[in-house]
Write a protein that holds these residues in place. Structure first.
Motif, PDB file in Angstrom:
ATOM      1  N   TYR A  47       0.673  -1.372  -0.368  1.00 37.18           N
ATOM      2  CA  TYR A  47      -0.204   0.297  -0.109  1.00 37.18           C
ATOM      3  C   TYR A  47       0.943   1.741   0.336  1.00 37.18           C
ATOM      4  N   LEU A  48       1.024   2.155  -1.073  1.00 36.06           N
ATOM      5  CA  LEU A  48       1.103   3.449  -1.541  1.00 36.06           C
ATOM      6  C   LEU A  48       0.174   4.657  -1.133  1.00 36.06           C
ATOM      7  N   ALA A  49       0.542   6.030  -0.735  1.00 31.97           N
ATOM      8  CA  ALA A  49      -0.271   7.196  -0.737  1.00 31.97           C
ATOM      9  C   ALA A  49       0.095   8.533  -1.733  1.00 31.97           C
ATOM     10  N   SER A  50      -0.591   8.778  -1.900  1.00 33.97           N
ATOM     11  CA  SER A  50      -0.052   9.673  -2.970  1.00 33.97           C
ATOM     12  C   SER A  50      -0.485  10.755  -2.992  1.00 33.97           C
ATOM     13  N   CYS A  51      -0.577  12.487  -2.911  1.00 33.86           N
ATOM     14  CA  CYS A  51      -0.964  13.620  -3.349  1.00 33.86           C
ATOM     15  C   CYS A  51      -0.652  14.242  -4.269  1.00 33.86           C
ATOM     16  N   GLY A  52      -1.479  15.496  -4.786  1.00 38.67           N
ATOM     17  CA  GLY A  52      -0.626  16.084  -5.932  1.00 38.67           C
ATOM     18  C   GLY A  52      -1.642  17.225  -6.022  1.00 38.67           C
ATOM     19  N   ASP A  53      -1.336  18.288  -7.220  1.00 36.83           N
ATOM     20  CA  ASP A  53      -1.632  19.819  -7.350  1.00 36.83           C
ATOM     21  C   ASP A  53      -3.453  19.247  -7.450  1.00 36.83           C
ATOM     22  N   ASP A  54      -3.941  17.726  -8.109  1.00 40.14           N
ATOM     23  CA  ASP A  54      -5.669  18.113  -8.407  1.00 40.14           C
ATOM     24  C   ASP A  54      -6.310  18.492  -7.042  1.00 40.14           C
ATOM     25  N   LEU A  65      -4.495   6.423  10.605  1.00 37.98           N
ATOM     26  CA  LEU A  65      -3.600   7.488  10.874  1.00 37.98           C
ATOM     27  C   LEU A  65      -3.094   8.441   9.187  1.00 37.98           C
ATOM     28  N   VAL A  66      -3.439   8.580   8.632  1.00 37.91           N
ATOM     29  CA  VAL A  66      -2.410   9.491   7.547  1.00 37.91           C
ATOM     30  C   VAL A  66      -3.409  11.148   7.522  1.00 37.91           C
ATOM     31  N   LEU A  67      -1.446  11.675   7.171  1.00 38.99           N
ATOM     32  CA  LEU A  67      -1.888  13.129   7.554  1.00 38.99           C
ATOM     33  C   LEU A  67      -1.033  13.717   6.593  1.00 38.99           C
ATOM     34  N   THR A  68      -2.272  14.769   5.843  1.00 35.50           N
ATOM     35  CA  THR A  68      -1.926  15.292   5.217  1.00 35.50           C
ATOM     36  C   THR A  68      -1.925  17.026   4.792  1.00 35.50           C
ATOM     37  N   GLY A  69      -1.002  17.528   4.052  1.00 41.46           N
ATOM     38  CA  GLY A  69      -0.985  18.973   4.130  1.00 41.46           C
ATOM     39  C   GLY A  69      -0.958  19.407   2.898  1.00 41.46           C
ATOM     40  N   SER A  70      -1.483  20.901   2.816  1.00 39.66           N
ATOM     41  CA  SER A  70      -1.648  21.258   1.602  1.00 39.66           C
ATOM     42  C   SER A  70      -1.239  23.173   1.881  1.00 39.66           C
ATOM     43  N   SER A  71      -1.472  23.465   0.864  1.00 38.61           N
ATOM     44  CA  SER A  71      -1.312  24.760   0.472  1.00 38.61           C
ATOM     45  C   SER A  71      -3.214  25.476   1.025  1.00 38.61           C
ATOM     46  N   ASP A  72      -4.325  24.900   1.056  1.00 38.79           N
ATOM     47  CA  ASP A  72      -4.954  25.785   1.722  1.00 38.79           C
ATOM     48  C   ASP A  72      -5.029  26.019   3.105  1.00 38.79           C
ATOM     49  N   SER A  73      -3.587  26.122   3.432  1.00 36.03           N
ATOM     50  CA  SER A  73      -3.415  26.293   4.703  1.00 36.03           C
ATOM     51  C   SER A  73      -4.312  25.564   5.878  1.00 36.03           C
ATOM     52  N   ARG A  74      -4.653  24.272   5.850  1.00 33.05           N
ATOM     53  CA  ARG A  74      -5.217  23.192   6.532  1.00 33.05           C
ATOM     54  C   ARG A  74      -3.702  22.011   6.572  1.00 33.05           C
ATOM     55  N   VAL A  75      -3.636  21.518   7.868  1.00 36.45           N
ATOM     56  CA  VAL A  75      -3.447  20.036   7.830  1.00 36.45           C
ATOM     57  C   VAL A  75      -4.518  18.940   8.273  1.00 36.45           C
ATOM     58  N   ILE A  76      -4.700  18.029   7.832  1.00 34.97           N
ATOM     59  CA  ILE A  76      -6.483  17.385   7.747  1.00 34.97           C
ATOM     60  C   ILE A  76      -5.491  15.724   8.496  1.00 34.97           C
ATOM     61  N   LEU A  77      -5.677  15.504   8.735  1.00 34.41           N
ATOM     62  CA  LEU A  77      -5.787  13.753   9.731  1.00 34.41           C
ATOM     63  C   LEU A  77      -6.877  13.205   9.754  1.00 34.41           C
ATOM     64  N   GLU A 102     -10.638  13.533  -0.366  1.00 33.26           N
ATOM     65  CA  GLU A 102     -10.753  15.114  -1.869  1.00 33.26           C
ATOM     66  C   GLU A 102     -11.003  15.974  -0.908  1.00 33.26           C
ATOM     67  N   GLU A 103     -10.257  16.502   0.494  1.00 35.51           N
ATOM     68  CA  GLU A 103     -10.673  17.514   1.666  1.00 35.51           C
ATOM     69  C   GLU A 103     -10.213  18.663   1.537  1.00 35.51           C
ATOM     70  N   HIS A 104      -9.402  18.436   0.572  1.00 41.64           N
ATOM     71  CA  HIS A 104      -8.290  20.256   0.166  1.00 41.64           C
ATOM     72  C   HIS A 104      -8.955  20.563  -0.605  1.00 41.64           C
ATOM     73  N   SER A 105      -8.285  21.724  -0.807  1.00 42.11           N
ATOM     74  CA  SER A 105      -9.515  23.152  -1.987  1.00 42.11           C
ATOM     75  C   SER A 105      -7.654  23.365  -2.332  1.00 42.11           C
ATOM     76  N   HIS A 106      -6.456  22.773  -2.192  1.00 46.72           N
ATOM     77  CA  HIS A 106      -5.636  23.578  -3.150  1.00 46.72           C
ATOM     78  C   HIS A 106      -3.932  22.365  -3.012  1.00 46.72           C
ATOM     79  N   TRP A 107      -3.347  22.728  -3.936  1.00 42.29           N
ATOM     80  CA  TRP A 107      -2.231  21.542  -3.233  1.00 42.29           C
ATOM     81  C   TRP A 107      -1.938  20.934  -2.348  1.00 42.29           C
ATOM     82  N   VAL A 108      -2.041  19.358  -2.399  1.00 44.61           N
ATOM     83  CA  VAL A 108      -1.362  18.818  -1.639  1.00 44.61           C
ATOM     84  C   VAL A 108       0.174  18.196  -1.296  1.00 44.61           C
ATOM     85  N   TRP A 109       0.479  18.934  -0.543  1.00 46.46           N
ATOM     86  CA  TRP A 109       2.312  18.983  -0.750  1.00 46.46           C
ATOM     87  C   TRP A 109       2.448  17.545   0.191  1.00 46.46           C
ATOM     88  N   ASN A 110       1.952  17.390   1.285  1.00 39.59           N
ATOM     89  CA  ASN A 110       2.619  16.435   1.465  1.00 39.59           C
ATOM     90  C   ASN A 110       1.745  15.770   2.525  1.00 39.59           C
TER      91      ASN A 110
END
Length: 278
Positions: free
Chosen positions: A191-198, A235-247, A217-225
């Motif tokens: 299992y592999l997780a990925s994120c991107g500018d979509d 538990l998966v943590l994501t960070g985006s340039s929509d100024s949000r970090v989502i667990l 599809e929780e973020h509204s802008h690019w997902v960087w991490n």
């Protein structure tokens, strides 16, 4: 601890939104064995640029001297050129003597010497294709005896066997736009997780690369991490340039969908019994 994560729970709640670490390389990579593919070749490049600038300034001084009857021109400012390393990651298991680096379209495997101040290039592979191909991210799998690495370039995700430096899978158009980051599930080997500018986060089973197992599809802008929790892989943590970090709580595709650790074979058996009961 949330109720759905307690060991006594045997239900698999819906996935809801509620750190694999890459260590920074602190040693100098000796890249004399591999030309200009990796590392920061500041000295060599700076020296070459200095010589070019000196020659250019001398010529301009001579030309200006001719025009001004022997006058001199002040030497211009010298530029420093750096070659930037795209990504560096240590081997997730073992004695910490190996690391992977990405530079432009090259994937390089390094062996650290005993002094840990230099590294020797062990093997490498280059992306081939049309256009200016460039790696954007890479992750070393902690599974399969640490013989596999996943990389991202443009919208594609590729898997590599570092024993032969050969490609073992390729997920074309994994994301609609640039793939920014990758991370392997620490407990489920495929299992592999990925994120991107979509703006999406996707979860893949590398044995079946044609469709993602799950998409967020929780973020509204690019997902960087994107990062899995090493103790609780649901538990998966994501960070985006929509100024949000989502667990996000991805229980259904974790190693503990029923409140206890299971492998893929056991999960498959339980799903079969569930369908038979219906």
């Amino acid at each position: 601890m949330p109720k759905e994560l307690e060991s006594g729970s045997h239900e698999s709640p819906d996935d809801s939104s509620s750190n694999a670490q890459t260590l920074e390389l602190l040693c100098h990579l000796d890249n004399t064995a591999h030309g200009n593919m990796a590392g920061t070749r500041r000295k060599e490049v700076k020296g070459r640029e200095d010589r070019r600038m000196d020659e250019r300034n001398k010529q301009m001084e001579a030309d200006e001297g001719k025009r001004n009857g022997g006058g001199k021109r002040t030497k211009g400012k010298k530029e420093e050129v750096w070659e930037k390393e795209g990504s560096v990651t240590w081997e997730p298991m073992g004695d910490g003597k190996r690391l992977i680096s990405l530079a432009d379209n090259h994937l390089l495997l390094w062996d650290l010497q005993e002094s840990s101040t230099k590294a020797v290039l062990s093997s490498s592979v280059a992306l081939e294709g049309k256009g200016q191909l460039k790696f954007t991210s890479g992750r070393w799998s902690p599974h399969h005896n640490c013989t596999q690495v996943a990389t991202a370039n443009d919208t594609a995700i590729r898997g590599w066997d570092i024993r032969t430096m050969s490609q073992i899978y390729c997920i074309e158009n994994a994301h609609g736009q640039l793939v920014r980051d990758l991370d392997f599930n620490p407990n489920k080997q495929y299992y592999l997780a990925s994120c991107g500018d979509d703006c999406k986060v996707k979860f893949w089973d590398t044995r079946n690369i044609y469709e993602p197992v799950k998409t967020l599809e929780e973020h509204s802008h690019w997902v960087w991490n994107v990062r899995y929790n090493h103790s609780h892989d649901q538990l998966v943590l994501t960070g985006s340039s929509d100024s949000r970090v989502i667990l996000s709580n991805m229980v259904s595709i974790s190693s503990e969908p029923f409140g206890h650790l299971v492998d893929d074979d056991e999960l498959s058996d339980q799903e079969d019994h569930h369908h038979e009961d219906k």
